[in-house]
Scaffold this motif. Structure first.
Motif, PDB file in Angstrom:
ATOM      1  N   THR A 264       0.837  -1.197   0.000  1.00  0.00           N
ATOM      2  CA  THR A 264       0.000   0.000   0.000  1.00  0.00           C
ATOM      3  C   THR A 264       0.872   1.247   0.000  1.00  0.00           C
ATOM      4  N   ALA A 265       0.232   2.385  -0.179  1.00  0.00           N
ATOM      5  CA  ALA A 265       0.970   3.652  -0.148  1.00  0.00           C
ATOM      6  C   ALA A 265       1.628   3.844   1.217  1.00  0.00           C
ATOM      7  N   GLN A 266       0.952   3.395   2.284  1.00  0.00           N
ATOM      8  CA  GLN A 266       1.529   3.509   3.615  1.00  0.00           C
ATOM      9  C   GLN A 266       2.737   2.593   3.768  1.00  0.00           C
ATOM     10  N   ASP A 267       2.666   1.379   3.184  1.00  0.00           N
ATOM     11  CA  ASP A 267       3.820   0.477   3.216  1.00  0.00           C
ATOM     12  C   ASP A 267       5.035   1.128   2.576  1.00  0.00           C
ATOM     13  N   VAL A 268       4.819   1.779   1.440  1.00  0.00           N
ATOM     14  CA  VAL A 268       5.916   2.447   0.738  1.00  0.00           C
ATOM     15  C   VAL A 268       6.449   3.603   1.566  1.00  0.00           C
ATOM     16  N   ALA A 269       5.540   4.369   2.196  1.00  0.00           N
ATOM     17  CA  ALA A 269       5.965   5.510   3.004  1.00  0.00           C
ATOM     18  C   ALA A 269       6.769   5.056   4.214  1.00  0.00           C
ATOM     19  N   ASP A 270       6.408   3.894   4.772  1.00  0.00           N
ATOM     20  CA  ASP A 270       7.096   3.392   5.965  1.00  0.00           C
ATOM     21  C   ASP A 270       8.394   2.657   5.647  1.00  0.00           C
ATOM     22  N   ALA A 271       8.606   2.328   4.386  1.00  0.00           N
ATOM     23  CA  ALA A 271       9.787   1.536   4.014  1.00  0.00           C
ATOM     24  C   ALA A 271      11.056   2.363   4.190  1.00  0.00           C
ATOM     25  N   ASN A 272      12.143   1.663   4.485  1.00  0.00           N
ATOM     26  CA  ASN A 272      13.448   2.310   4.629  1.00  0.00           C
ATOM     27  C   ASN A 272      14.186   2.226   3.304  1.00  0.00           C
ATOM     28  N   TRP A 273      14.289   3.360   2.610  1.00  0.00           N
ATOM     29  CA  TRP A 273      14.943   3.377   1.307  1.00  0.00           C
ATOM     30  C   TRP A 273      16.340   3.989   1.392  1.00  0.00           C
ATOM     31  N   SER A 274      16.951   3.914   2.552  1.00  0.00           N
ATOM     32  CA  SER A 274      18.252   4.551   2.736  1.00  0.00           C
ATOM     33  C   SER A 274      19.395   3.745   2.129  1.00  0.00           C
ATOM     34  N   ARG A 275      19.169   2.467   1.863  1.00  0.00           N
ATOM     35  CA  ARG A 275      20.246   1.645   1.323  1.00  0.00           C
ATOM     36  C   ARG A 275      20.448   1.903  -0.165  1.00  0.00           C
ATOM     37  N   LYS A 276      21.703   1.803  -0.599  1.00  0.00           N
ATOM     38  CA  LYS A 276      22.023   1.992  -2.001  1.00  0.00           C
ATOM     39  C   LYS A 276      22.150   0.626  -2.685  1.00  0.00           C
ATOM     40  N   THR A 277      21.750   0.578  -3.937  1.00  0.00           N
ATOM     41  CA  THR A 277      21.847  -0.658  -4.704  1.00  0.00           C
ATOM     42  C   THR A 277      23.260  -0.823  -5.242  1.00  0.00           C
ATOM     43  N   ARG A 278      23.812  -2.018  -5.053  1.00  0.00           N
ATOM     44  CA  ARG A 278      25.154  -2.312  -5.564  1.00  0.00           C
ATOM     45  C   ARG A 278      25.074  -3.534  -6.457  1.00  0.00           C
ATOM     46  N   MET A 279      25.492  -3.377  -7.698  1.00  0.00           N
ATOM     47  CA  MET A 279      25.444  -4.474  -8.661  1.00  0.00           C
ATOM     48  C   MET A 279      26.749  -5.262  -8.622  1.00  0.00           C
ATOM     49  N   SER A 280      26.626  -6.582  -8.651  1.00  0.00           N
ATOM     50  CA  SER A 280      27.812  -7.434  -8.712  1.00  0.00           C
ATOM     51  C   SER A 280      27.445  -8.725  -9.420  1.00  0.00           C
ATOM     52  N   VAL A 281      28.442  -9.473  -9.849  1.00  0.00           N
ATOM     53  CA  VAL A 281      28.235 -10.731 -10.556  1.00  0.00           C
ATOM     54  C   VAL A 281      28.964 -11.841  -9.814  1.00  0.00           C
ATOM     55  N   ARG A 282      28.258 -12.929  -9.563  1.00  0.00           N
ATOM     56  CA  ARG A 282      28.869 -14.089  -8.912  1.00  0.00           C
ATOM     57  C   ARG A 282      28.622 -15.306  -9.785  1.00  0.00           C
ATOM     58  N   ARG A 283      29.666 -16.081  -9.997  1.00  0.00           N
ATOM     59  CA  ARG A 283      29.538 -17.276 -10.828  1.00  0.00           C
ATOM     60  C   ARG A 283      28.929 -18.424 -10.030  1.00  0.00           C
ATOM     61  N   GLY A 284      28.082 -19.209 -10.685  1.00  0.00           N
ATOM     62  CA  GLY A 284      27.448 -20.339 -10.037  1.00  0.00           C
ATOM     63  C   GLY A 284      25.991 -20.436 -10.451  1.00  0.00           C
ATOM     64  N   THR A 285      25.346 -21.536 -10.088  1.00  0.00           N
ATOM     65  CA  THR A 285      23.923 -21.668 -10.376  1.00  0.00           C
ATOM     66  C   THR A 285      23.126 -20.770  -9.436  1.00  0.00           C
ATOM     67  N   VAL A 286      21.887 -20.488  -9.810  1.00  0.00           N
ATOM     68  CA  VAL A 286      21.055 -19.579  -9.019  1.00  0.00           C
ATOM     69  C   VAL A 286      20.910 -20.078  -7.584  1.00  0.00           C
ATOM     70  N   LEU A 287      20.590 -21.366  -7.417  1.00  0.00           N
ATOM     71  CA  LEU A 287      20.358 -21.883  -6.073  1.00  0.00           C
ATOM     72  C   LEU A 287      21.644 -21.942  -5.262  1.00  0.00           C
ATOM     73  N   ASP A 288      22.768 -22.315  -5.899  1.00  0.00           N
ATOM     74  CA  ASP A 288      24.031 -22.369  -5.167  1.00  0.00           C
ATOM     75  C   ASP A 288      24.435 -20.988  -4.658  1.00  0.00           C
ATOM     76  N   VAL A 289      24.314 -19.972  -5.511  1.00  0.00           N
ATOM     77  CA  VAL A 289      24.674 -18.613  -5.108  1.00  0.00           C
ATOM     78  C   VAL A 289      23.696 -18.104  -4.052  1.00  0.00           C
ATOM     79  N   ALA A 290      22.412 -18.446  -4.197  1.00  0.00           N
ATOM     80  CA  ALA A 290      21.420 -18.017  -3.207  1.00  0.00           C
ATOM     81  C   ALA A 290      21.743 -18.598  -1.837  1.00  0.00           C
TER      82      ALA A 290
END
Length: 278
Positions: free
Chosen positions: A193-219
């Motif tokens: 909801t709009a309230q959920d978005v307003a209450d969310a903490n958006w202070s973190r920055k997105t960092r892109m990286s690449v890791r080799r491996g299958t999806v489940l192994d990396v997860a």
């Protein structure tokens, strides 16, 4: 990672320079210790030593070889962590352990300790490329047998690997937590909801990286590092699980369904979608 640039039918990467990473004694020692832990012959010792190295938090995750070792370690821990429950002794008199009461031993799917539930390799060449490429009737039959084993283990709540019982304890909580996500299905689906978005903490920055491996192994590796993980898959728009049930050639969705209890959640999703009139 920079994307490749096509040039004359060949792939070329943009030139770039990288400053040499300074040698670090602690990180180098941790990598050696992790490699030795992975080579331990005893299952119990291997699991314990791998976890000890990971807990030091000294393995250099920026080093490509170390990342490969961590992916291997995550896979080993996933296979070994629940196999340590060997033996027949009961801890409290003659009472069975809670997991044995929930899943009787005789109900578990029996898996050979030699095959460890792996798909058969291609004969005579060896390897497993047939799972992704071969499409003869016998190939589809073989893949259907593989998916049937996964479904059976999920349905009974675990399997016997050699002499060890492996319990799938989170299937019911997974199913109860399965939900539709949509902005247009009102109460039949989840959407913030709009309230959920307003209450969310958006202070973190997105960092892109690449890791080799299958999806489940990396997860799994990221989860062991204390991260909150979501594994994203471009699923089939026509059949839940893609060709998982029909023996179709394996892409990411089919592979994830074979290696986990995912298909049960997809079936629950189909039920929810039908109830919502989707």
């Amino acid at each position: 990672m920079l994307p490749p640039i096509a040039a004359g039918g060949r792939q070329r990467f943009p030139a770039f320079t990288r400053s040499p990473r300074p040698y670090h004694v602690g990180r180098a020692r941790a990598k050696t210790q992790l490699r030795q832990a992975l080579d331990s012959k005893d299952d119990s010792a291997r699991a314990r030593r791998i976890q000890q190295v990971i807990d030091t938090n000294r393995v250099d995750r920026a080093d490509s070889e170390s990342k490969q070792l961590l992916t291997r370690a995550a896979r080993e821990l996933r296979q070994l962590s629940v196999i340590q429950q060997k033996g027949t002794s009961k801890p409290h008199g003659d009472k069975a352990r809670p997991e044995e009461q929930e899943f009787p031993k005789q109900a578990l799917l029996k898996i050979s300790g030699d095959s460890r539930g792996r798909a058969p390799s291609q004969v005579p060449e060896g390897g497993y490329s047939w799972i992704r490429k071969a499409n003869e009737p016998e190939d589809r039959d073989a893949r259907r047998e593989i998916s049937a084993l996964t479904r059976q283990a999920t349905d009974v709540g675990g399997y016997q690997l050699g002499e060890a019982n492996v319990y799938l304890r989170s299937v019911q909580s997974m199913l109860s937590g399965t939900r539709l996500v949509s902005p247009s299905l009102s109460t039949a689906a989840f959407w913030p909801t709009a309230q959920d978005v307003a209450d969310a903490n958006w202070s973190r920055k997105t960092r892109m990286s690449v890791r080799r491996g299958t999806v489940l192994d990396v997860a799994v590796a990221c989860t062991l590092e204390g991260q909150l993980v979501s594994a994203v898959n471009a699923a089939s728009g026509y059949h839940a699980g893609g060709g998982f049930l029909t023996g179709g050639r394996h892409a990411l969705e089919e592979a994830m369904c074979v290696q986990s209890t995912l298909f049960s959640a997809l079936e629950k999703g189909v039920e929810l979608a039908e109830s919502a009139g989707v």
